[in-house]
Design an enzyme around this catalytic site. Sequence first.
Site, PDB file in Angstrom:
ATOM      1  N   ARG A   1      38.142  55.185  43.545  1.00  0.00           N
ATOM      2  CA  ARG A   1      39.160  54.825  44.542  1.00  0.00           C
ATOM      3  C   ARG A   1      39.963  56.054  44.958  1.00  0.00           C
ATOM      4  O   ARG A   1      40.287  56.890  44.125  1.00  0.00           O
ATOM      5  CB  ARG A   1      40.129  53.774  43.975  1.00  0.00           C
ATOM      6  CG  ARG A   1      39.546  52.383  43.938  1.00  0.00           C
ATOM      7  CD  ARG A   1      40.460  51.418  43.224  1.00  0.00           C
ATOM      8  NE  ARG A   1      39.888  51.018  41.957  1.00  0.00           N
ATOM      9  CZ  ARG A   1      40.515  50.324  41.023  1.00  0.00           C
ATOM     10  NH1 ARG A   1      41.761  49.942  41.189  1.00  0.00           N
ATOM     11  NH2 ARG A   1      39.911  49.992  39.898  1.00  0.00           N
TER      12      ARG A   1
ATOM     13  N   GLU B   1      44.899  45.103  25.771  1.00  0.00           N
ATOM     14  CA  GLU B   1      45.217  44.044  26.731  1.00  0.00           C
ATOM     15  C   GLU B   1      44.846  42.658  26.194  1.00  0.00           C
ATOM     16  O   GLU B   1      45.589  41.694  26.382  1.00  0.00           O
ATOM     17  CB  GLU B   1      44.492  44.321  28.057  1.00  0.00           C
ATOM     18  CG  GLU B   1      45.105  45.525  28.777  1.00  0.00           C
ATOM     19  CD  GLU B   1      44.185  46.142  29.804  1.00  0.00           C
ATOM     20  OE1 GLU B   1      43.112  46.655  29.408  1.00  0.00           O
ATOM     21  OE2 GLU B   1      44.526  46.122  30.996  1.00  0.00           O
TER      22      GLU B   1
ATOM     23  N   ARG C   1      42.927  36.842  31.654  1.00  0.00           N
ATOM     24  CA  ARG C   1      43.584  37.935  32.364  1.00  0.00           C
ATOM     25  C   ARG C   1      43.399  37.660  33.853  1.00  0.00           C
ATOM     26  O   ARG C   1      42.267  37.502  34.325  1.00  0.00           O
ATOM     27  CB  ARG C   1      42.942  39.263  32.003  1.00  0.00           C
ATOM     28  CG  ARG C   1      43.483  40.379  32.853  1.00  0.00           C
ATOM     29  CD  ARG C   1      42.777  41.686  32.606  1.00  0.00           C
ATOM     30  NE  ARG C   1      43.268  42.696  33.523  1.00  0.00           N
ATOM     31  CZ  ARG C   1      42.497  43.616  34.079  1.00  0.00           C
ATOM     32  NH1 ARG C   1      41.211  43.671  33.794  1.00  0.00           N
ATOM     33  NH2 ARG C   1      43.015  44.487  34.894  1.00  0.00           N
TER      34      ARG C   1
ATOM     35  N   HIS D   1      47.757  46.517  36.225  1.00  0.00           N
ATOM     36  CA  HIS D   1      47.691  47.020  34.841  1.00  0.00           C
ATOM     37  C   HIS D   1      48.932  46.631  34.042  1.00  0.00           C
ATOM     38  O   HIS D   1      49.272  47.264  33.045  1.00  0.00           O
ATOM     39  CB  HIS D   1      47.578  48.570  34.779  1.00  0.00           C
ATOM     40  CG  HIS D   1      46.279  49.128  35.258  1.00  0.00           C
ATOM     41  ND1 HIS D   1      46.195  50.301  35.974  1.00  0.00           N
ATOM     42  CD2 HIS D   1      45.017  48.686  35.128  1.00  0.00           C
ATOM     43  CE1 HIS D   1      44.933  50.552  36.259  1.00  0.00           C
ATOM     44  NE2 HIS D   1      44.199  49.581  35.763  1.00  0.00           N
TER      45      HIS D   1
ATOM     46  N   ASN E   1      38.330  37.945  30.066  1.00  0.00           N
ATOM     47  CA  ASN E   1      38.745  39.012  30.976  1.00  0.00           C
ATOM     48  C   ASN E   1      37.612  39.211  31.977  1.00  0.00           C
ATOM     49  O   ASN E   1      36.602  39.845  31.669  1.00  0.00           O
ATOM     50  CB  ASN E   1      39.006  40.270  30.132  1.00  0.00           C
ATOM     51  CG  ASN E   1      39.570  41.409  30.969  1.00  0.00           C
ATOM     52  OD1 ASN E   1      39.503  41.382  32.197  1.00  0.00           O
ATOM     53  ND2 ASN E   1      40.109  42.397  30.293  1.00  0.00           N
TER      54      ASN E   1
END
Length: 397
Positions: A239, A382, A91, A178, A7
């Site tokens: 963000r 994940e 990922r 996501h 990842n």
Amino acid sequence: MKILVLNAGSSSQKSCLYDLERLPTSPAEPISKADIDWHNKLLTTKTKEVKSTHKLTEDRVSGIKKMLENLWQGETKVINDLAKIDIVGHRIVHGGDYTQSALITPEVKERIRSLIPLSPNHNPSHLEGIEVIETILGTVPQLAVFDTAFHTTQPPEIATYPLPYELSEAGIRHYGFHGISHRYCAGRSAELLEAPLESLRLINCHLGNGCSLAAIKEGKSLQTTMGFTPLEGLMMGTRSGSIDPAIPLYLMREKGFSAEQVDTMLNKSSGLLGVSGISADLRAVLAALKEGNQRAQLAFSMYIHRINSSIGSLLPVLGGLDALIFTAGVGENSSLVRAKVCEKLTFLGVQLDLEKNETARGDQIISTPDARVKVLLIHTEEDWVIAEDCWNFLKKA
Ligand code: ADP
């Protein structure tokens, strides 16, 4: 089967190695976990018995090589030989049109490369990881598991921006991110609710450093708050999330901002950090709020309001709501965020069990028994989704 999951992010590179004899129904524990923090050039490797840290002195590629070396050498050794690894899953944040995981071929790599302009902070790191594996492990199968794939089920009226249609044909559209986490949480919620996934209308709140919501019906993502890039939607750690698109134009025309400066401002110095002036970490913002800091209060109130108004915007496509799920760093750990979000949704039938909400650890239902809309806390996995995809891919092959 030995499955290595990578990842890669702009500031970190994580990996974990699973050793599976069969595919369990719940996430297995990896036999080794490693994490490179590129800012501090620090490699941490954990096995069941050992935790080691190592200061990296050379370039990123050597760092990744060192991470792999730790799997079969020294005190963190868990396998005899890297050739024992059967498959590597990556990922991949931006996968464009890919609707499912794909075996990495030269064409797939080219496609990931062509998406770099849409994901400049992630796709280059993914390619770096893929190429290091090619150098070290040669022809081991590598699987790309895309964050965007789960959202390719968004209907055109949701995926298309109201811009000149040629832009949409050129790929400027609502992708969403996501997806690996949203997909996992949807599946896990069906288990917790003991109901078929196909019967559920869900909103999954993935609240970490990056934040996004997904409206999921019959197991499919119908709408998500992130869009063309992971900048759209909710207010996040650094963000901004959605703002009037004329603001960047104003700053460039009237205030002399360059495109680069606007990019940095929106991605790195906005959100919780920008408004509070304290931190991107919600824990620090909440600590300041407790001491009466007004900007921390404002940042927190905005953060909650934006989650709630986005939940509202996802309801029409679902036509109702069966469960609201909280996951990722903030969603799993902040009972205050969950309580504040749910407080405003009681009119929908959301009824949080306040005591359970405070004490909950691990996956569970945290609404009252008679609540019309269930509230769930789920630890997202994940890496496990990627490992499962790898297992299924090899079994099929
Ligand atoms: P990423 O998006 O990088 O995967 P995570 O899902 O790990 O991030 O979430 C990281 C964030 O979780 C941190 O920035 C921090 O704000 C938040 N967080 C972690 N623990 C808590 C907590 N107890 N209370 C509030 N926020 C928390």
